[in-house]
Write a protein that holds these residues in place. Sequence first.
Motif, short mmCIF file in Angstrom:
data_model
loop_
_atom_site.label_atom_id
_atom_site.label_comp_id
_atom_site.label_asym_id
_atom_site.label_seq_id
_atom_site.Cartn_x
_atom_site.Cartn_y
_atom_site.Cartn_z
N HIS A 70 66.73 87.73 40.95
CA HIS A 70 67.79 86.78 40.70
C HIS A 70 67.55 85.49 41.48
O HIS A 70 66.64 84.76 41.18
CB HIS A 70 69.17 87.38 40.98
CG HIS A 70 70.27 86.51 40.46
ND1 HIS A 70 70.44 86.25 39.14
CD2 HIS A 70 71.24 85.82 41.11
CE1 HIS A 70 71.47 85.44 38.98
NE2 HIS A 70 71.97 85.16 40.17
N SER A 94 74.07 83.19 35.01
CA SER A 94 73.06 83.99 34.34
C SER A 94 72.73 83.27 33.03
O SER A 94 73.33 82.24 32.73
CB SER A 94 73.64 85.38 34.06
OG SER A 94 72.75 86.18 33.32
N GLU A 95 71.78 83.79 32.28
CA GLU A 95 71.50 83.21 30.97
C GLU A 95 71.56 84.30 29.91
O GLU A 95 71.11 85.42 30.17
CB GLU A 95 70.12 82.56 30.96
CG GLU A 95 70.08 81.24 31.72
CD GLU A 95 68.74 80.54 31.59
OE1 GLU A 95 68.71 79.37 31.22
OE2 GLU A 95 67.72 81.20 31.85
N PRO A 127 78.48 82.17 33.20
CA PRO A 127 78.88 82.65 34.53
C PRO A 127 78.46 84.11 34.73
O PRO A 127 78.19 84.83 33.77
CB PRO A 127 80.41 82.55 34.50
CG PRO A 127 80.75 81.70 33.32
CD PRO A 127 79.64 81.89 32.34
N LEU A 128 78.43 84.56 35.99
CA LEU A 128 78.16 85.97 36.26
C LEU A 128 79.39 86.82 35.95
O LEU A 128 79.26 87.96 35.54
CB LEU A 128 77.76 86.17 37.72
CG LEU A 128 76.39 85.61 38.12
CD1 LEU A 128 76.16 85.78 39.61
CD2 LEU A 128 75.28 86.32 37.33
N GLY A 129 80.58 86.28 36.18
CA GLY A 129 81.80 87.03 35.89
C GLY A 129 82.74 87.00 37.08
O GLY A 129 83.47 86.04 37.29
N ASP A 174 81.01 91.77 39.61
CA ASP A 174 79.63 91.72 39.15
C ASP A 174 78.62 91.54 40.26
O ASP A 174 77.48 91.97 40.15
CB ASP A 174 79.47 90.60 38.12
CG ASP A 174 80.30 90.86 36.89
OD1 ASP A 174 79.92 91.77 36.13
OD2 ASP A 174 81.33 90.20 36.68
N VAL A 175 79.00 90.86 41.32
CA VAL A 175 78.04 90.62 42.42
C VAL A 175 78.83 90.35 43.69
O VAL A 175 79.96 89.85 43.66
CB VAL A 175 77.10 89.45 42.05
CG1 VAL A 175 77.86 88.18 41.75
CG2 VAL A 175 76.07 89.17 43.14
N PRO A 216 75.18 94.52 42.62
CA PRO A 216 74.13 93.69 43.22
C PRO A 216 74.69 92.79 44.33
O PRO A 216 75.84 92.36 44.28
CB PRO A 216 73.63 92.85 42.05
CG PRO A 216 74.01 93.61 40.82
CD PRO A 216 75.29 94.31 41.17
N ARG A 224 87.46 85.75 32.23
CA ARG A 224 87.20 85.37 30.83
C ARG A 224 87.80 84.00 30.53
O ARG A 224 87.26 83.23 29.73
CB ARG A 224 87.79 86.42 29.88
CG ARG A 224 87.23 87.81 30.14
CD ARG A 224 87.24 88.67 28.90
NE ARG A 224 87.00 90.07 29.21
CZ ARG A 224 85.79 90.58 29.48
NH1 ARG A 224 84.73 89.80 29.47
NH2 ARG A 224 85.66 91.86 29.76
N ILE A 276 73.85 89.32 46.68
CA ILE A 276 73.01 88.14 46.95
C ILE A 276 73.09 87.90 48.44
O ILE A 276 74.15 87.56 48.97
CB ILE A 276 73.50 86.89 46.18
CG1 ILE A 276 73.39 87.13 44.67
CG2 ILE A 276 72.70 85.66 46.58
CD1 ILE A 276 73.88 85.98 43.82
N LYS A 323 73.37 91.46 34.22
CA LYS A 323 73.45 90.00 34.22
C LYS A 323 72.53 89.36 35.24
O LYS A 323 72.10 88.24 35.07
CB LYS A 323 74.88 89.57 34.52
CG LYS A 323 75.81 89.73 33.35
CD LYS A 323 77.15 89.13 33.68
CE LYS A 323 78.10 89.29 32.53
NZ LYS A 323 79.42 88.77 32.89
N LEU A 324 72.29 90.05 36.35
CA LEU A 324 71.46 89.44 37.38
C LEU A 324 69.98 89.58 37.02
O LEU A 324 69.57 90.52 36.37
CB LEU A 324 71.74 90.04 38.76
CG LEU A 324 72.75 89.18 39.54
CD1 LEU A 324 74.13 89.34 38.99
CD2 LEU A 324 72.70 89.48 41.02
N HIS A 325 69.19 88.61 37.47
CA HIS A 325 67.76 88.55 37.23
C HIS A 325 67.49 88.47 35.73
O HIS A 325 67.77 87.47 35.13
CB HIS A 325 67.06 89.73 37.89
CG HIS A 325 65.57 89.58 37.88
ND1 HIS A 325 64.93 88.59 38.57
CD2 HIS A 325 64.60 90.25 37.21
CE1 HIS A 325 63.63 88.67 38.35
NE2 HIS A 325 63.41 89.66 37.52
#
Lengths: 421, 421
Positions: B396, B408-409, B118-120, B202-203, B223, B21, B225, A394-396
């Motif tokens: 990211h 995220s996209e 969202p990233l989660g 997720d991060v 990951p 979710r 940040i 999901k990242l980047h």
Amino acid sequence: MTESVHDYMNRLGRAAREASRVVARASTAQKNRALQAAAAALDAAREELAEANRKDLENGRGNGLDEAMLDRLALTPARIDDMIEGLRQVASLADPIGEIRDMRYLPSGIQVGKMRVPLGVIGIIYESRPNVTIDAASLCLKSGNATILRGGSEAIHSNQAIARCIQLGLAEAGLPAAAVQVVETTDREAVGRLISMPEYVDVIVPRGGKSLIERISRDARVPVIKHLDGVCHVYIDEAADLDKAIRVADNAKTQRYAPCNTMETLLVDAAIAERVLPPLATIYHDKGVELRGCERTCALLGGAVTAAVEDDWFAEYNAPILAIRIVDSLDAAIEHINHYGSHHTDAIVTENFTRARRFLTEVDSSSVMVNASTRFADGFEYGLGAEIGISTDKLHARGPVGLEGLTSEKYVVFGDGHIRT
Amino acid sequence: MTESVHDYMNRLGRAAREASRVVARASTAQKNRALQAAAAALDAAREELAEANRKDLENGRGNGLDEAMLDRLALTPARIDDMIEGLRQVASLADPIGEIRDMRYLPSGIQVGKMRVPLGVIGIIYESRPNVTIDAASLCLKSGNATILRGGSEAIHSNQAIARCIQLGLAEAGLPAAAVQVVETTDREAVGRLISMPEYVDVIVPRGGKSLIERISRDARVPVIKHLDGVCHVYIDEAADLDKAIRVADNAKTQRYAPCNTMETLLVDAAIAERVLPPLATIYHDKGVELRGCERTCALLGGAVTAAVEDDWFAEYNAPILAIRIVDSLDAAIEHINHYGSHHTDAIVTENFTRARRFLTEVDSSSVMVNASTRFADGFEYGLGAEIGISTDKLHARGPVGLEGLTSEKYVVFGDGHIRT
């Protein structure tokens, strides 16, 4: 050699870091010239390429590589044509570097926006296919990055021959030789070092089998752009158009069996199962696809299907095998996909606007589709012009990764002596 | 407790994944209602917050925390006001989730674009300041993520009191309690587990001192940040407007000494040094800033400056100390910044268009500026409306991270029964 693998890799890393600063500010024309010159060099070096490849194939046979491996390793004239064509295509793509967007005035009077920049140094780790050398090097160069390429030991002669053509291209354009470096040792320690020098390498892109990618992701000390599984689904909603459902479900499974965007599990709403599954079963049967179904699917299709077990819902077959499950609702379909899927690509077939919208929002995958085959999940089909891989992270980068996925953005601020108060 | 820390963290993780979710598909109105209700709950709970904070402060004094630590820990009425105001501001920001952009028709007939999601689940690890609990929870909630918050053990009572207010807000909006969870054990093993469960988290966003962030980055299996150093530069080019140069160099150093976007090294072109450095030295001297200069700076400024050593060029003082170096060219300035800097924020002061352009392109930092103070590098000043941190990584998020950095996209594909041929 007298130099240790550790020192050798450090040397490559330092040279790549230095070269990356030059490539980052190279003009579009200069980068394109290097790509075109490398294409011409490949064309002129067909005999050397064939000779180097012959060595790799002989060694491979000697080392007992199977036919599939040998096939992937082979540099046929058609594959050399493809590499040349690939270089020219990358040269024709728009240069992503330096694009400035969204410059806006803020209340303080400063103007803020973003500029697209290269990532820096990209390490590529891949297996037998020598054409990856050209694919990866050309995308990294066009996006202003330096590259360190570590191909499989079985393709070492082919990769070095290709690298010499790239070097000719770089020299022709006045770019540093270290902009693209091929690791010349087959020592496995080289991989271990490549993925653990954040001072020299900004990101790793592994391309190959799942075990290679898992190992690299686990051990890497730098970010990894990776793709693990492709467990893709098509869900046929009760409001699906029957004809579209059959076309999409057929194509998503049978157009090609091996790719990661091929459907592995078909979900069908109970309300439409009796109308859509029997004709689909006939199509799959005619094409030799083995069907494994849930209880209700078995009851409906009888002898045409065997009983699926729990593992089938997680399986990426990459083969003419399809799992089929009848579900009672959109909720059950979404639940199944988010639980058993790999967050790669999933499609709904429906004419119902509200359920299409819910599927797009709630399915947590890198590509979500309505009334289209999962086989479209691909950098070329998405108009990216090229693809270095498909990211299920999901990242980047998420989904097909083209030139933009090899870049980052920095903030740009303009003022006129502005200070913060 | 009878449950192991490992099992406890797994339980939080599972609950967060499930809640994520629900939060991911929550409406903008619902998320804003939770934020507004949490603000009201904080306002109504001032006494409980003060009481809980008193316990933490007493324990802190007993455990020998220094005054600076105790100050960061204190929840004064003004800080509670700030938290309430912060929640309302986040509620007023545009919702980034669900935005669909760039839907384009491709030659195959499919339409492809991107949807922001969202990233989660986001894990936040932070030190003493309890207000981070509100900052982080509100930004994560607004961006549709579930959060697991792990504050310092010294702030445990304050954080739990704040968490109860957040819970009231979530309940009021009908959102699951597990959307925001505060780790209730002070066992250090909890951090180790939080950063190594990719199936649930997720991060990770660590906020705190450099050693905390380095340790988490090294050990995390997901990951991160992060923001490590802020070694920011201002370069005064030979074509600088003298007045702008002095204002920017003064402000970048002296507006506040502690922030990461404060200038730590001033670079001055030799051609302008004699005109700009003496007046600047007077300003710095009057404000009590210690100057450490290169040889030429020492020769120019005499007793007002002491000799800098190599380590000064790497230093993030976060204090009234400034390193000064006279350089012979823009190239030397860029070389210095890319070598000694931390890729955070760097500015050039110049009236020369071509050199401004080169500086923007060639300085490899998350923010590059022309004629503006480095102190502007901030999510609020950039118009992001909020900030969870400033990322000096390239992948990211890069630079100030607002709501969009927590998203995220995914690709969205529309067809009408389209298949790949």
